[in-house]
Motif scaffolding. Structure first.
Motif, PDB file in Angstrom:
ATOM      1  N   CYS A   1      17.496 -51.323  17.593  1.00 46.92           N
ATOM      2  CA  CYS A   1      17.873 -51.856  18.899  1.00 46.92           C
ATOM      3  C   CYS A   1      17.889 -53.381  18.838  1.00 46.92           C
ATOM      4  N   ASP A   2      18.868 -54.002  19.489  1.00 41.86           N
ATOM      5  CA  ASP A   2      18.978 -55.455  19.545  1.00 41.86           C
ATOM      6  C   ASP A   2      17.754 -56.035  20.265  1.00 41.86           C
TER       7      ASP A   2
ATOM      8  N   THR B   1      17.547 -56.768  27.508  1.00 37.07           N
ATOM      9  CA  THR B   1      16.635 -56.855  28.654  1.00 37.07           C
ATOM     10  C   THR B   1      16.421 -55.483  29.291  1.00 37.07           C
ATOM     11  N   ALA B   2      17.244 -54.516  28.919  1.00 36.72           N
ATOM     12  CA  ALA B   2      17.094 -53.128  29.368  1.00 36.72           C
ATOM     13  C   ALA B   2      17.897 -52.285  28.387  1.00 36.72           C
ATOM     14  N   CYS B   3      17.475 -51.043  28.175  1.00 34.83           N
ATOM     15  CA  CYS B   3      18.273 -50.219  27.270  1.00 34.83           C
ATOM     16  C   CYS B   3      18.202 -48.741  27.625  1.00 34.83           C
ATOM     17  N   THR B   4      19.249 -48.044  27.222  1.00 35.96           N
ATOM     18  CA  THR B   4      19.379 -46.621  27.491  1.00 35.96           C
ATOM     19  C   THR B   4      19.838 -45.938  26.207  1.00 35.96           C
ATOM     20  N   ALA B   5      19.202 -44.820  25.902  1.00 34.39           N
ATOM     21  CA  ALA B   5      19.637 -44.022  24.760  1.00 34.39           C
ATOM     22  C   ALA B   5      20.186 -42.698  25.276  1.00 34.39           C
ATOM     23  N   VAL B   6      21.381 -42.357  24.817  1.00 35.25           N
ATOM     24  CA  VAL B   6      22.004 -41.091  25.194  1.00 35.25           C
ATOM     25  C   VAL B   6      22.108 -40.246  23.929  1.00 35.25           C
TER      26      VAL B   6
ATOM     27  N   ALA C   1      11.684 -46.957  20.604  1.00 37.86           N
ATOM     28  CA  ALA C   1      10.360 -47.456  20.221  1.00 37.86           C
ATOM     29  C   ALA C   1      10.476 -48.875  19.661  1.00 37.86           C
ATOM     30  N   GLY C   2      11.607 -49.187  19.054  1.00 33.98           N
ATOM     31  CA  GLY C   2      11.809 -50.517  18.479  1.00 33.98           C
ATOM     32  C   GLY C   2      12.302 -51.530  19.490  1.00 33.98           C
ATOM     33  N   ALA C   3      12.587 -51.093  20.719  1.00 29.05           N
ATOM     34  CA  ALA C   3      13.127 -52.001  21.735  1.00 29.05           C
ATOM     35  C   ALA C   3      11.994 -52.752  22.428  1.00 29.05           C
ATOM     36  N   VAL C   4      12.269 -54.028  22.749  1.00 29.59           N
ATOM     37  CA  VAL C   4      11.282 -54.845  23.447  1.00 29.59           C
ATOM     38  C   VAL C   4      11.347 -54.543  24.947  1.00 29.59           C
TER      39      VAL C   4
END
Lengths: 189, 317
Positions: A22-23, A27-32, A47-50
């Motif tokens: 993940c970058d 500032t927010a992320c979604t996994a589909v 898990a790797g996202a801040v």
């Protein structure tokens, strides 16, 4: 002969399974995720996202497309999307995300399998889903021509380009049904 | 090389203190080449035919079948004389300009356009706004300016209406910028033009809020004063000659001093005209034209501002 993959529109993840990170700028992320195996990949990605993230685990591409649409409608710039699943699911999902305005830097794609491809027939426009690979040959579900899978995948449609493998061998049995051309020829069209 | 246009001053407007707007037309009154919103022309700031500084000025008017090119120029008394020359123009004077050059175009696939102007950097932003309004694109404008009169404020108000926010205070600007950058629908593109420090503030805030570089578009309108640089030797591959480039002398000046003719216009690293091929050695890039990838390739440089990273540079000249 196929050119080097990086000189074509075929991404590396379309040839072998992949698990992108993940970058960290998100500032927010979604996994589909489509399918059970993709959930593992998506969980690792999140898990790797801040930033805070959400996971959608779905059984089919159609359900996942609806989720991507809903997320795109709400998302603010800064958001990152992961689509994970079989190649036949992630390519249409990527196409939908790009159509919704995402740029490549905002989109991660993870493939759990690349065994099956979606191939658009250059002659009848039908889309065939079949176990094959770039350079392989598949029968078209629309016109029965034997399609060579070209080293091009459409960002807009999320499918590979296929065209008749022996188009230059006039009048051979290799022409799929060959019916349409034969009729046109006899009519003098 | 851009085509040169010989135009005539039709009107000047000095309503805003320190800023002059100039309306340039063809002598026969005909239509000028259309341009991409955000384009600029290089204006030869001196009588035609003389060697004078060429400054880049954004076109502020309508971009479709224009009858005139309009530019707005902030007077810089400590500059190289280009803006002072524009401020001395009178109706009827001849002005040489290049055909419009596009380095700051709108992304047509964008879902929304966020335009952020600082001071006289409003000029290309106004051009973007005109096009956004003409084509019904979703647009928002932030304009940071000093209290009091600001260039093109009325134009922005007329075009943007409620979509315009003016900010005259640095703290208010920072807060508002953060808020607006954090709340743009995905698919928005950001365009900014203003002083270098202003654009750095905008760009850094956007990056901190997760904006990928593909969504951030900046238009530089000049380089800050560059340091004199280290001395080095330029080796000309065609002749095998060696041209010394002392500290404080540009590579372009040194090449011209050695009798070479290198095409050039702005001499300040913004136009890209003096790009030369590097055969060996590592360039020290100081221009605003080359992309990061082009700079990393290290096979060309803009000889008006860029120098050698080491003591020797071989050129394909």
């Amino acid at each position: 002969m196929n050119p080097a993959l990086e000189l074509t529109s075929v991404p590396a993840w379309a040839v072998r399974p992949s698990t992108p990170p993940c970058d960290p700028a998100a500032t927010a992320c979604t996994a589909v995720a489509v399918g059970a195996e993709a959930v593992d990949v998506a969980t690792t990605w999140l898990a790797g996202a801040v930033a805070p993230g959400r996971l959608h685990a779905l059984a089919s591409t159609d359900e996942a497309l609806a989720v991507v649409d809903a997320e795109l409608a709400e998302a603010r710039v800064g958001w990152r999307l992961l689509v994970a699943g079989p190649l036949t699911a992630v390519l249409p999902l990527r196409a939908r995300a790009l159509a919704g305005g995402l740029v490549d830097a905002e989109l991660s794609v993870a493939t759990t399998t690349t065994d099956d491809l979606l191939v658009t027939c250059a002659h009848c426009a039908a889309v065939t889903s079949a176990p094959t690979h770039v350079g392989g040959v598949v029968p078209c579900v629309g016109c029965d021509r034997r399609l060579l899978v070209h080293h091009h995948v459409s960002r807009r449609q999320g499918t590979f380009l296929g065209y008749q493998v022996d188009a230059e061998q006039w009048g051979t049995e290799q022409w799929g049904t060959g019916q349409w051309e034969t009729e046109r020829w006899e009519e003098g069209a | 090389m851009s085509t040169s246009l010989s135009l005539v001053v039709a009107a000047v407007d000095d309503t805003v203190p320190g800023v002059r707007s100039v309306r340039l037309v063809r002598p026969d009154g005909g239509t000028l080449p259309g341009f991409t919103p955000g384009s600029h022309v290089l204006v030869t700031c001196g009588p035609p035919g003389t060697s004078a500084v060429a400054n880049a000025y954004s076109l502020t008017g309508d971009s479709v079948a224009p009858r005139a090119y309009t530019i707005s120029v902030l007077r810089l008394d400590a500059g190289r004389g280009g803006s002072r020359w524009v401020h001395a123009l009178a109706t009827g004077d001849r002005v040489e300009v290049t055909s419009p050059r596009s380095a700051f175009p709108p992304v047509l696939a964008a879902r929304r356009h966020l335009l952020v102007a600082g001071g006289i950097g409003v000029t290309p932003i106004l051009s973007h706004l005109r096009s956004a309004v003409r084509w019904g694109r979703d647009v928002e404008v932030l304009y940071a300016h000093r209290p009091g009169a600001a260039a093109h404020l009325e134009d922005l108000r007329d075009l943007a209406g409620d979509a315009l926010t003016c900010l005259t205070d640095r703290t208010a600007l920072g807060d508002h910028l953060e808020r607006r950058l954090a709340d743009q629908p995905v698919g928005t593109h950001l365009y900014t033009c203003g002083p270098a420090g202003f654009m750095d503030t905008v760009t850094l805030a956007a990056r901190r809020l997760g904006w990928p570089d593909e969504r951030i578009h900046v238009e530089h309108f000049g380089v800050d004063d560059l340091d004199p640089g280290e001395s080095f030797e330029a080796v000309l591959r065609a002749s095998g000659r060696t041209v010394p480039v002392p500290s404080g002398t540009s590579l372009l000046d040194a090449l011209e001093g050695a009798g070479l003719s290198v095409p050039n216009l702005c001499r300040q690293g913004v136009c890209g005209e003096c790009r030369v091929r590097v055969a060996a050695g590592t360039p020290l890039h100081r221009d605003l034209v080359l992309s990061d990838a082009e700079k990393a390739a290290a096979d060309t440089l803009l000889c008006c501002v860029s120098r050698a990273a080491d003591d020797r540079l071989e050129l394909d000249l």
